[in-house]
Design an enzyme around this catalytic site. Structure first.
Site, PDB file in Angstrom:
ATOM      1  N   ASP A   1       0.872  -1.183   0.000  1.00 40.06           N
ATOM      2  CA  ASP A   1       0.000   0.000   0.000  1.00 40.06           C
ATOM      3  C   ASP A   1       0.904   1.225   0.000  1.00 40.06           C
ATOM      4  O   ASP A   1       2.068   1.108  -0.400  1.00 40.06           O
ATOM      5  CB  ASP A   1      -0.948  -0.051   1.216  1.00 40.06           C
ATOM      6  CG  ASP A   1      -2.256   0.679   0.967  1.00 40.06           C
ATOM      7  OD1 ASP A   1      -2.207   1.817   0.476  1.00 40.06           O
ATOM      8  OD2 ASP A   1      -3.327   0.120   1.271  1.00 40.06           O
TER       9      ASP A   1
ATOM     10  N   HIS B   1       1.755   2.191  -3.180  1.00 41.71           N
ATOM     11  CA  HIS B   1       0.719   3.045  -3.757  1.00 41.71           C
ATOM     12  C   HIS B   1       1.096   4.516  -3.767  1.00 41.71           C
ATOM     13  O   HIS B   1       0.273   5.349  -4.119  1.00 41.71           O
ATOM     14  CB  HIS B   1      -0.600   2.850  -3.017  1.00 41.71           C
ATOM     15  CG  HIS B   1      -1.196   1.492  -3.208  1.00 41.71           C
ATOM     16  ND1 HIS B   1      -2.441   1.138  -2.724  1.00 41.71           N
ATOM     17  CD2 HIS B   1      -0.722   0.398  -3.840  1.00 41.71           C
ATOM     18  CE1 HIS B   1      -2.695  -0.118  -3.033  1.00 41.71           C
ATOM     19  NE2 HIS B   1      -1.670  -0.587  -3.718  1.00 41.71           N
TER      20      HIS B   1
END
Lengths: 311, 551
Positions: free
Chosen positions: B323, B348
């Site tokens: 993430d 991310h």
């Protein structure tokens, strides 16, 4: 280029039991998806006109009667156009769908624009990727839009306020209003809920939704929490719930929460299953010790009804 | 939190960018088709530039020449207790019957203000523990030693949902390591491993699988955070430690200067020279494939996730995870941060948000809000560092990201990204006020001064064009002023740039695209002669390839 959907006069296409169907439709994309089609068929069979503003009232730009000043900005600065409308007409009632992409105005209703029943609207000054949805299943005082992309209606019209969106394939359905949403359910730590559940106190007839969660609480892309039959609150105008956010029902799952299951005691989860699956197959945290019984769901469809417990 | 799933976390103008989001092979086919038909000569072929792969680092120690940074921290000289490992690896016994929790916790309690050192003894190089509390104490994990988090959810139980599958309850579990007090620290060249991909005790699924089950509804699992600093933390230090396989976030960072005054950078907290590699293995003990995409919600370092984070430095660290590598959260107040000399692999993005709604009316008598005064520089973000998994969403490949939505938005101001190199991102720059458009609220994002200087994105192995998105919330809440100065995004085309409700200045360095859209104003001060930022991508840590696999 595909033809747009027909104009759909609001009252013509509403099914009976409109309000009761609200909750049902939000969690059933297929039904929701069929609604415009049914509406379209119905509309073609009944009143359908290329100029609905003539058949059922009319809208005119009316900066005198309608003030679209918002957040200290002028209507012009925000790209808003004031309208007043007679009859059932709305400025946004003729959206189109081009290759599945909605196009239409986004309008915030402003209430009465005069003593003659005209209604005021503040609308975007250009087409947006949102379409007014006359058959949307929305709470009283709100109305629906169906949008493409990540722009919520609020991004396209500063005067509007919309509820939690519900995804339908590539589109998102919203229920909106020109007025701020009234407070709904309030989270409560004092209800003695079992570990793993969240307490809520709600006006009678209201279920906790994702937008009732505070900003520091994680949300999921679901509209309703999973809630049992309510228990009475100290204030008789309210009810208490102990709820949780369930995962996605597995493919083929047909069970939905139904707080109107007969003889389901407060605090137990009423579940209606339209297929052969059992509630605990769709909601692993529910335990359903009692046999299901044939009945009718809250939406008046035949179903097998269960009373279940959180475990 | 760093939200998950990401099915809807896309630029607002996604509908207009669909061509840029084609899977690579389709994009290639479409280009071939165009070439064959001569239908559109305006779309150039993708120009591939990989940047330079750096050799092993040489020269002065990282950060030593940076006047903005404090001196590099040091390992403790005062060790209160040394604990020796008695295990060689975690086993099924880590169900609570043979844990090291008690003896580690006892040492931590007895050594307040000093250090507890975990060391190996030959092949015995593992500690296994459940929740630990570090109050004003240093935990030193020595080189060659690993502290594993127990896989028994019962030992982290908080709301009753810890370890349950299919329930969105972000507060279900306690942390693995809760840090608090004055100058707490976690240091050393050892490893802390959350075992996120391993099956839980008594269950046939892992922490990550229980999280993945909520991906379809974008739900938030309540798995244990690896390191969470509490609201009373001042002067936190994370130094040289390696973090693997957290069940959820690796570091939720709350810390500020003792006394509240940011007299110099790092007085609030320092994260220096840490390594996050998640997953750290290609497969788990059951032989199931582990990929970054599968390790959902495993943010690297999240300042402000729990409470106020001020006056901090994150430097010289390497982060590859599933993430956000870093997500600066403004749910309370985050201010005066320096993020420098870091290298990111999978993840991310170097993110701000999505929570930006924080308020603190007490500081200097002036209301301060959300996220402000953040200086991010000398950063590489490399999507090519390792495969991320077949199930990864295109929107998971983000470089620079400032994100929020009306359910959690607020003030973001005075943010600078400078000297950034990215490779093969889907979203090279994403400024989005519609992180999740489903979410309703009245906490509208209010993004103000954002600066981007010397930004370069190269396409090395990617088959699609990078996207640039700069979108304010609406006409009343535009983003800006936004400065783009010497921003070169290789292969970006007109269809790959989305903007709305933004006040943007281009220049004086070159910018190879021109944002346009509803409510967008552009002031163009671009001048001739700027040189695109030169990119050097270091080789980043990756898991060892299992025996028999192709290399």
């Amino acid at each position: 280029m595909r033809a747009s959907s027909p104009s759909c006069p609001r009252l013509t296409c509403r099914p009976d039991g409109f309000g009761e169907l609200m909750a049902f439709m939000r969690d059933r994309p297929l039904h929701f998806a069929l609604a415009p089609l049914l509406c379209g068929l119905g509309a073609s069979a009944c009143t359908n006109t290329s100029n609905p503003t003539v058949a059922n009232g009319a809208c005119v730009v009316d900066p005198v009667a309608v003030d679209c000043t918002t957040d200290g900005f002028s209507a012009e600065a925000l790209g808003l156009v004031p309208y007043s409308c007679t009859g059932e007409s709305r400025p946004d009632q003729d959206p189109t769908y081009i290759d599945g992409v909605p196009q239409g105005l986004v309008c915030a209703n402003q209430g009465a624009a005069g003593s003659d029943g005209t209604q005021g609207y503040c609308c975007s000054n250009r087409a947006t990727p949102c379409a007014y949805n006359p058959v949307a299943i929305c709470d009283s005082g709100t109305y629906g839009y169906q949008c493409r992309g990540a722009d919520r209606p609020e991004a396209l019209n500063d005067a509007i306020h919309c509820n939690q969106g519900v995804r339908q394939d590539d589109l998102v359905n919203y229920c909106c209003s020109g007025a701020q949403r009234a407070p709904g359910c309030a989270a409560s730590q004092s209800l003695g809920c079992l570990a793993g559940m969240m307490g809520w106190t709600c006006p009678i007839g209201t279920l906790p939704t994702a937008q009732d969660l505070a900003a520091n609480q994680s949300r999921a892309d679901v509209y309703y929490q999973m809630c049992p039959v309510p228990t009475p609150a100290a204030n008789p105008k309210y009810e208490n719930f102990c709820c949780y956010t369930a995962g996605l029902v597995p493919p083929g799952g047909t069970c939905v929460q139904d707080i109107a299951v007969p003889n389901c005691q407060p605090g137990r989860f009423g579940i209606a299953c339209y297929g052969p699956d059992k509630p605990d197959e769709d909601y692993p945290r529910l335990h359903c010790p009692d046999r299901g019984f044939a009945g009718v769901s809250a939406e008046s469809y035949p179903a097998t009804l269960y009373c279940c417990d959180f475990q | 939190m760093a939200k998950q799933g990401n099915g809807l976390k896309v630029p607002k103008r996604q509908a207009h960018l669909s061509q840029a989001r084609l899977p690579g092979f389709l994009w290639a086919v479409s280009l071939l088709g165009m070439g064959a038909c001569g239908a559109n000569d305006d779309i150039p072929a993708i120009d591939y530039v990989c940047g330079t792969e750096s050799p092993d680092p040489t020269g002065p120690a990282c950060g030593a020449d940076d006047p903005n940074l404090p001196p590099e921290p040091q390992l403790p000289t005062d060790v209160c207790q040394t604990l020796t490992a008695t295990k060689s690896a975690p086993t099924e016994r880590d169900d609570g019957t043979d844990l090291d929790t008690d003896r580690i916790q006892a040492a931590l309690l007895a050594c307040k203000g000093r250090a507890v050192k975990l060391v190996s003894d030959g092949d015995n190089n593992a500690f296994v523990s459940a929740h630990l509390q570090l109050d004003s104490v240093t935990l030193w994990v020595d080189k060659g030693t690993t502290l594993y988090g127990s896989r028994n959810p019962a030992l982290y139980q908080k709301t009753g949902n810890c370890g349950s599958i299919g329930i969105s309850d972000s507060g279900a579990c306690t942390d693995f390591l809760t840090v608090s007090g004055t100058s707490p620290a976690i240091v050393g060249d050892g490893v802390i491993d959350g075992q996120g991909g391993e099956p839980l005790i008594g269950r046939d699924y892992s922490w990550w699988q229980s999280s993945y089950a909520l991906r379809a509804i974008d739900g938030s699992i309540g798995n244990p955070t690896m390191i969470n600093s509490a609201t009373n933390t001042t002067g936190l230090l994370l130094y040289r430690i390696t973090l693997h396989n957290s069940a959820k976030f690796h570091v939720k960072l709350t810390s500020y200067p003792a006394g509240g005054v940011c007299s110099s950078p790092g007085k609030g907290f320092i994260v220096w020279g840490i390594t996050i590699l998640t997953p750290s293995r290609w497969t788990n003990s059951k032989g199931e494939l582990l990929t970054p995409s599968f390790a959902r919600n495993t943010d690297g370092v999240d300042p402000g996730e729990g409470s106020v984070a001020q006056c901090g430095v994150i430097a010289c660290s390497t982060i590859s995870t599933g993430d956000d590598q870093i997500a600066i959260k403004g749910g309370h107040l985050v201010s005066d941060l320096i993020v420098a000399h870091n290298h990111f692999g999978t993840g991310h993005g170097m993110s701000i948000g999505s929570e930006t709604f924080g308020k603190d009316a007490t500081r200097d008598g002036v209301a301060a809000l959300g996220v402000e005064n953040v200086n991010i520089y000398d950063l590489t973000i490399d999507a090519d560092s390792r495969p991320v998994g077949y199930e990864a969403a295109a929107s998971d490949f983000n470089g620079i990201r400032v994100k929020s939505d009306e359910s959690r938005g607020g003030h973001v101001n005075n943010i600078s990204y400078r000297d950034i190199c990215m490779r093969d991102m889907t979203n090279a720059i994403l400024v989005s006020t519609a992180y999740n458009p489903l979410f309703a609220g009245v906490l509208y994002p209010d993004f103000k001064k954002l600066e981007f200087h010397n930004i370069r994105h190269v396409t090395c192995k990617g088959a699609q064009r990078p996207v640039v998105t700069i979108e304010g919330f609406n006409a009343a809440r535009p983003v800006g002023p936004v400065t783009l100065d010497n921003v070169i995004i290789d292969n970006v085309g007109p269809l790959d740039v989305a903007a709305e409700f933004a006040n943007i200045t281009l220049g004086p360095g070159d910018v190879n695209f021109t944002p346009a859209g509803l409510g967008v104003t552009v002031t163009d001060t671009r001048a001739e002669g700027s040189t695109p930022h030169a990119c050097v991508f270091p080789k980043l840590p990756t898991p060892d390839v299992p025996a028999g696999w192709l290399r």
